[in-house]
Design an enzyme around this catalytic site. Structure first.
Site, PDB file in Angstrom:
ATOM      1  N   HIS A 141       0.682  -1.331   0.104  1.00 41.87           N
ATOM      2  CA  HIS A 141       0.040  -0.030  -0.022  1.00 41.87           C
ATOM      3  C   HIS A 141       0.808   1.166  -0.050  1.00 41.87           C
ATOM      4  CE1 HIS A 141       0.961  -1.144   4.117  1.00 41.87           C
ATOM      5  NE2 HIS A 141       0.910   0.025   4.495  1.00 41.87           N
ATOM      6  N   HIS A 145       6.992  -2.938   6.507  1.00 40.09           N
ATOM      7  CA  HIS A 145       5.641  -2.246   6.702  1.00 40.09           C
ATOM      8  C   HIS A 145       4.595  -2.577   7.334  1.00 40.09           C
ATOM      9  CE1 HIS A 145       7.370  -0.036   2.732  1.00 40.09           C
ATOM     10  NE2 HIS A 145       8.014   0.385   4.141  1.00 40.09           N
ATOM     11  N   HIS A 186      15.488   6.036  -5.437  1.00 36.41           N
ATOM     12  CA  HIS A 186      15.305   5.724  -4.078  1.00 36.41           C
ATOM     13  C   HIS A 186      16.468   6.216  -3.276  1.00 36.41           C
ATOM     14  CE1 HIS A 186      15.713   3.354  -0.463  1.00 36.41           C
ATOM     15  NE2 HIS A 186      14.173   2.961  -0.458  1.00 36.41           N
TER      16      HIS A 186
END
Length: 423
Positions: A73, A108, A173
């Protein structure tokens, strides 16, 4: 006056800047980029013309237990477009295969049912087998030592699959160089201990562990090794514009295809720094600005173009709060940034603390410049992180001028700090 729109959650905040103060606007060339083909055509073309491997249909032949790694997500990956086409190709090659979609959460939190529905759509949620990775699960498999010396331990479903493939997207990143490719396995499907070791203070401080850098990056080296060890045989990765639309797709070998995507992205998102007293940046809006933890990524772009002792104004809605309890605890309990960094560097790799890397990078940013944070979280939470709260860009700029004692302080803007490589 120049009017700038800054993504904030699912909306935009507008700010007008006098031309005399605006030093530069750093924008990735993928913004507003429109491909000649539709999103669906781009993905299908990539699947039919892979880099370095046979097609997904061919490599699926004879495979019974197939795992498709999907992003979680926290990533704006257009899974509704990618996953159905990957599933169709797999079933063309192996009609009776047992397919599991494994959501790579890394460390996460678990992806919710509503988030899964939003990501995949109702049909996939209803008809496909979806499993969410848990980095603390005991059901893991040891695959040996990483180049760094850490233990490579990953999700059993992935380790025991007849065929392991992944979807994803490629973006800059802030310490792995680029997202996508090998990251779906490591850290995506690794156990917490393995991730902590890879994200140790020495590696985070390494000069090659920066946005857009792959060569000599010790964090990337572990990740690629892990993907090979886990036999990640095929990827389909996309690049998206600021409207979250697919503008480029590549498929095939987890390294060679990823390289092709990196080259495309590097040509579009590299920008030169335009040094200024104040830099206004964002995390590109939803879903990447859901918490303070994720917001650190966008701040590093501003760090690269704000003068020493200047002010970063960062907009991040942060409707999910700080996003990481240990990250919050570290800053709330330690008021001395120098001591914080010393403690991190003295911590052995195998004892790396949870979210230490994010704390280390934010501390580095805060030592370079003041940070004013515009969000929906309580002011006390912002000050816990040694940042200055604000509730509008006007208020933040006024606070920055007061800090700098200069009402005419120069300003550089980065409307999407996630999408650029400032170098």
């Amino acid at each position: 006056m120049k009017t700038i729109l800054f993504p904030y959650g699912k909306e935009f905040l507008e700010y007008k800047i006098p031309n005399s103060r605006l030093k530069g606007e750093l924008i990735s060339r993928i913004h507003n980029y429109k491909a000649e083909k539709s999103q669906e055509e781009l993905v299908q073309d990539a699947l039919e013309h892979p880099v370095g491997t046979p097609s997904l249909r061919i490599i699926s032949e004879g495979k019974k237990n197939i795992v498709l790694i999907a992003s979680d997500h926290t990533r704006p990956v257009p899974s509704k477009i990618i996953v159905p086409r990957m599933l169709a190709e797999i079933r063309r090659g192996s009609p009776n295969a047992d397919i599991t979609i494994l959501v790579a959460t890394g460390c996460h939190r678990e992806t919710t049912s509503e988030e899964l529905k939003s990501k995949f759509g109702s049909d996939i949620l209803k008809w496909e087998k979806i499993v969410i990775h848990d980095c603390d699960s005991p059901d893991m498999v040891y695959l040996g030592k990483l180049p760094s010396g850490g233990d490579l331990i990953i999700n059993r479903l992935a380790a025991e699959a007849d065929l392991l493939v992944s979807e994803g997207f490629i973006e800059p990143h802030f310490f792995a160089g680029f997202s996508g490719g090998r990251k779906s396995v490591f850290p995506g499907l690794a156990n917490r201990k393995a991730v902590l070791y890879n994200h140790n203070a020495e590696f985070i401080a390494h000069p090659a562990a920066r946005t857009g850098i792959i060569d000599g990056n010790p964090i990337h080296n572990d990740m690629l090794y892990a993907a090979r060890a886990a036999r990640l045989d095929f990827i389909c990765n996309v690049i998206i514009n600021d409207n979250k639309e697919v503008i480029y797709a590549v498929a095939g070998d987890c390294d060679l295809a990823h390289r092709a995507g990196r080259e495309f992205l590097l040509n579009k998102c590299s920008v030169a720094p335009v040094m200024a007293d104040i830099v206004i940046s964002t995390n590109g809006g939803y879903p990447l600005d859901q918490n303070i933890y994720q917001a650190v990524k966008g701040m590093t772009a501003a760090e690269a173009t704000v003068r020493k002792g200047g002010v970063i104004i960062h907009l991040s809605k942060s409707n999910d709060g700080h996003g990481a309890p240990e990250f919050h605890k570290t800053f709330a309990e330690e008021k001395d940034l120098n001591q914080m960094l010393v403690t991190f560097m003295k911590t052995p790799k195998e004892y790396t603390r949870i979210d230490q890397w994010e704390s280390q990078i934010l501390a580095r940013v805060l030592k370079h410049a003041h940070v004013i944070y515009i969000s929906d979280v309580p002011d006390e939470m912002v000050t816990d992180f040694h940042m200055i709260p604000a509730h509008s860009i006007d208020e933040a700029v006024k606070k920055a001028e007061d800090i700098l004692r200069n009402p005419d302080a120069s300003i550089t803007v980065i409307p999407d700090g996630i999408s650029v490589i400032v170098s």
